[in-house]
Design a protein around this motif. Structure first.
Motif, PDB file in Angstrom:
ATOM      1  N   GLY A  36      -4.194  -4.533  -0.538  1.00 12.17           N
ATOM      2  CA  GLY A  36      -2.962  -5.221  -0.212  1.00 12.17           C
ATOM      3  C   GLY A  36      -2.440  -4.394   1.081  1.00 12.17           C
ATOM      4  O   GLY A  36      -1.926  -4.908   1.530  1.00 12.17           O
ATOM      5  N   SER A  37      -3.032  -2.838   1.217  1.00 13.04           N
ATOM      6  CA  SER A  37      -2.174  -2.118   2.296  1.00 13.04           C
ATOM      7  C   SER A  37      -3.366  -3.046   3.091  1.00 13.04           C
ATOM      8  O   SER A  37      -2.972  -2.712   4.603  1.00 13.04           O
ATOM      9  N   ILE A  38      -4.687  -3.283   3.422  1.00 17.08           N
ATOM     10  CA  ILE A  38      -5.446  -3.840   4.494  1.00 17.08           C
ATOM     11  C   ILE A  38      -4.956  -5.258   4.550  1.00 17.08           C
ATOM     12  O   ILE A  38      -4.982  -5.905   5.727  1.00 17.08           O
ATOM     13  N   ALA A  42      -3.242  -6.106   8.620  1.00 17.03           N
ATOM     14  CA  ALA A  42      -3.975  -7.432   9.151  1.00 17.03           C
ATOM     15  C   ALA A  42      -3.782  -7.803   9.208  1.00 17.03           C
ATOM     16  O   ALA A  42      -3.542  -8.634  10.324  1.00 17.03           O
ATOM     17  N   ILE A  43      -2.131  -8.422   8.329  1.00 20.85           N
ATOM     18  CA  ILE A  43      -1.300  -9.181   9.522  1.00 20.85           C
ATOM     19  C   ILE A  43      -0.372  -8.834  11.208  1.00 20.85           C
ATOM     20  O   ILE A  43      -0.256  -9.447  11.763  1.00 20.85           O
ATOM     21  N   THR A 102     -10.565 -18.246  15.010  1.00 21.97           N
ATOM     22  CA  THR A 102     -11.778 -17.634  13.542  1.00 21.97           C
ATOM     23  C   THR A 102     -11.853 -16.396  14.682  1.00 21.97           C
ATOM     24  O   THR A 102     -11.496 -15.020  13.230  1.00 21.97           O
ATOM     25  N   MET A 103     -12.026 -16.284  15.216  1.00 22.68           N
ATOM     26  CA  MET A 103     -12.195 -14.403  15.589  1.00 22.68           C
ATOM     27  C   MET A 103     -10.907 -13.910  15.963  1.00 22.68           C
ATOM     28  O   MET A 103     -11.534 -12.813  15.893  1.00 22.68           O
ATOM     29  N   GLY A 104      -9.692 -14.697  16.168  1.00 27.06           N
ATOM     30  CA  GLY A 104      -8.538 -13.798  16.035  1.00 27.06           C
ATOM     31  C   GLY A 104      -8.435 -13.508  14.552  1.00 27.06           C
ATOM     32  O   GLY A 104      -7.707 -12.223  14.354  1.00 27.06           O
ATOM     33  N   LEU A 105      -8.373 -14.290  13.216  1.00 29.53           N
ATOM     34  CA  LEU A 105      -8.795 -13.718  12.488  1.00 29.53           C
ATOM     35  C   LEU A 105      -9.474 -12.207  11.635  1.00 29.53           C
ATOM     36  O   LEU A 105      -8.999 -11.851  11.001  1.00 29.53           O
ATOM     37  N   ILE A 110     -10.230  -7.496  10.642  1.00 29.66           N
ATOM     38  CA  ILE A 110     -11.856  -5.143  11.151  1.00 29.66           C
ATOM     39  C   ILE A 110     -10.790  -4.545  11.031  1.00 29.66           C
ATOM     40  O   ILE A 110     -10.406  -3.347  11.171  1.00 29.66           O
ATOM     41  N   THR A 111      -9.282  -5.267  11.851  1.00 29.27           N
ATOM     42  CA  THR A 111      -8.562  -3.706  12.468  1.00 29.27           C
ATOM     43  C   THR A 111      -7.743  -3.002  11.689  1.00 29.27           C
ATOM     44  O   THR A 111      -7.705  -2.298  11.035  1.00 29.27           O
ATOM     45  N   GLY A 112      -7.217  -4.014  10.688  1.00 24.26           N
ATOM     46  CA  GLY A 112      -6.479  -3.686   9.534  1.00 24.26           C
ATOM     47  C   GLY A 112      -6.939  -3.345   8.283  1.00 24.26           C
ATOM     48  O   GLY A 112      -6.525  -1.709   8.086  1.00 24.26           O
ATOM     49  N   LEU A 113      -9.097  -3.665   8.205  1.00 21.29           N
ATOM     50  CA  LEU A 113      -9.545  -2.264   7.149  1.00 21.29           C
ATOM     51  C   LEU A 113      -9.380  -1.183   8.369  1.00 21.29           C
ATOM     52  O   LEU A 113      -9.762  -0.167   7.364  1.00 21.29           O
ATOM     53  N   ILE A 114      -9.589  -0.599   9.437  1.00 20.29           N
ATOM     54  CA  ILE A 114      -9.679   0.238  10.264  1.00 20.29           C
ATOM     55  C   ILE A 114      -8.026   1.157   9.973  1.00 20.29           C
ATOM     56  O   ILE A 114      -8.578   2.109   9.966  1.00 20.29           O
ATOM     57  N   PHE A 115      -7.312   0.722  10.247  1.00 22.19           N
ATOM     58  CA  PHE A 115      -6.151   1.507   9.831  1.00 22.19           C
ATOM     59  C   PHE A 115      -5.794   1.388   8.982  1.00 22.19           C
ATOM     60  O   PHE A 115      -5.084   2.900   8.116  1.00 22.19           O
TER      61      PHE A 115
END
Length: 285
Positions: A36-38, A42-43, A102-105, A110-115
């Protein structure tokens, strides 16, 4: 000693109260909160996806990127003009109809995963920690901090050092002058994401060594004996996670991993000493 016995008693009582299915249910909620945090990050990333692309993702592909500017300053200081990267000979194109969407999503996830990594790891650690012995809890104190620090150190190293050098090499490498470098957006994003995340994961070496040393699978003497073999393995790993055949980029990745290997020997030595002290304490009892 009394506190340790009391803590062990509390853990036994907790373990006795919870069934296997209850443990699975608890794990499920930890995983749900981590995922959920990811998704939340991501959103947020997708809301600012254009800014992220302009200032972060596409930045290593531009000659005014921070790393290239620092190399130019270094080149001026040491009198080596070749260090200054003034242009990157490539273009990024979107081939498929839905490639940009697709690459935007993908980039947002990936950005959400990192943060979200610190919180996600903390959730998993909350599930693992109650099953550890008091001595193991003390030994692993600060685990979330160290894992997070190593992960972000690797991410920054991959993004600011490895990625721009790899992109520069691939962008300026030509078999013939008539061949134009036009990379697809998927290929470019894949290179940036792979290098950044791979370095973040590779920097977890001391943590892996700590765990393996705790379970008795690694010792400092074993690591010292096979130091040269490990360097060969590190060079192979560096070659795998570096998409370019540029030997300088591979060495640049290998050097911090070799340093982390030496740090891991120290970590393993501390674990071994802690085990010996614990055994002496039990013998005295």
């Amino acid at each position: 000693m009394a506190l340790d016995q009391e803590f062990e008693k509390e853990l036994e009582e907790e373990g006795a109260e919870m069934t296997f299915l209850e443990h699975l249910e608890e794990l499920r909620w930890h995983v749900i909160r981590a995922v959920g945090s990811i998704l939340v990050f991501a959103i947020i990333a997708y809301i600012f996806i254009k800014e992220i692309y302009r200032y972060v993702i596409l930045a290593p592909g531009k000659a005014d990127f921070w790393t290239y500017r620092m190399l130019c300053k270094l080149g001026d200081a040491v009198g080596v003009e070749g260090l200054c990267i003034k242009a990157l000979n490539f273009k990024i194109q979107s081939i498929g109809v839905g490639d940009q969407f697709t690459m935007g999503l993908t980039s947002a996830v990936i950005t959400g995963l990192i943060f979200a990594f610190p919180y996600a790891f903390w959730e998993i650690w909350r599930f693992i920690k109650p099953g550890l012995k008091p001595s193991e809890v003390r030994a692993s104190r600060g685990a979330v901090f160290y894992v997070t620090f190593l992960f972000f150190s690797g991410v920054f190293f991959g993004y600011f050092i490895v990625t721009p050098l790899a992109i520069n090499f691939l962008a300026n490498y030509q078999l013939d002058e008539s061949i134009i470098n036009e990379f697809s957006i998927g290929s470019y994003i894949g290179t940036v994401a792979t290098l950044t995340l791979a370095c973040g994961i590779a920097f977890q070496l001391p943590v892996v060594v700590f765990v393996l040393s705790k379970v008795g699978m690694l010792t400092p003497s074993f690591m010292r004996e096979y130091r040269r073999h490990s360097w060969i393995v590190i060079l192979i790993v560096a070659a795998i996670i570096t998409p370019s055949p540029d030997i300088y980029s591979q060495i640049l990745v290998a050097l911090p991993l070799m340093f982390l290997y030496e740090v891991s020997i120290v970590v393993s030595g501390r674990v071994e000493r802690a085990k010996l002290e614990e055994e002496k304490g039990l013998t005295n009892l």
